[in-house]
Design a protein around this motif. Structure first.
Motif: not given
Length: 69
Positions: A1-6, A50-55
């Protein structure tokens, strides 16, 4: 399970990604100002993640594209 599924379609609009990052980093600043450095560091780390994953590693996809995974 991913913490944040981009790759989730929810994160496709730029404004949502910006709001998520802004809220987490602002919350971190609030915690530091309130005198809670532990929570400030914790939420700041989430904001940086979040910055790393989403940008940084985010690859926008068109709605009809197949799942790359």
């Amino acid at each position: 399970m991913k913490l944040l599924d981009r790759n989730d379609p929810f994160f496709a609009p730029l404004w949502r990604r910006v709001v998520i990052v802004a809220v987490t980093l602002a919350w971190s600043v609030f915690e530091f100002v309130a005198g809670s450095p532990f929570w400030g560091i914790l939420v700041g780390a989430i904001g940086i993640y979040c910055v790393y994953q989403l940008f940084v590693v985010f690859e926008p996809r068109e709605p009809g594209d197949s799942d790359p995974s």
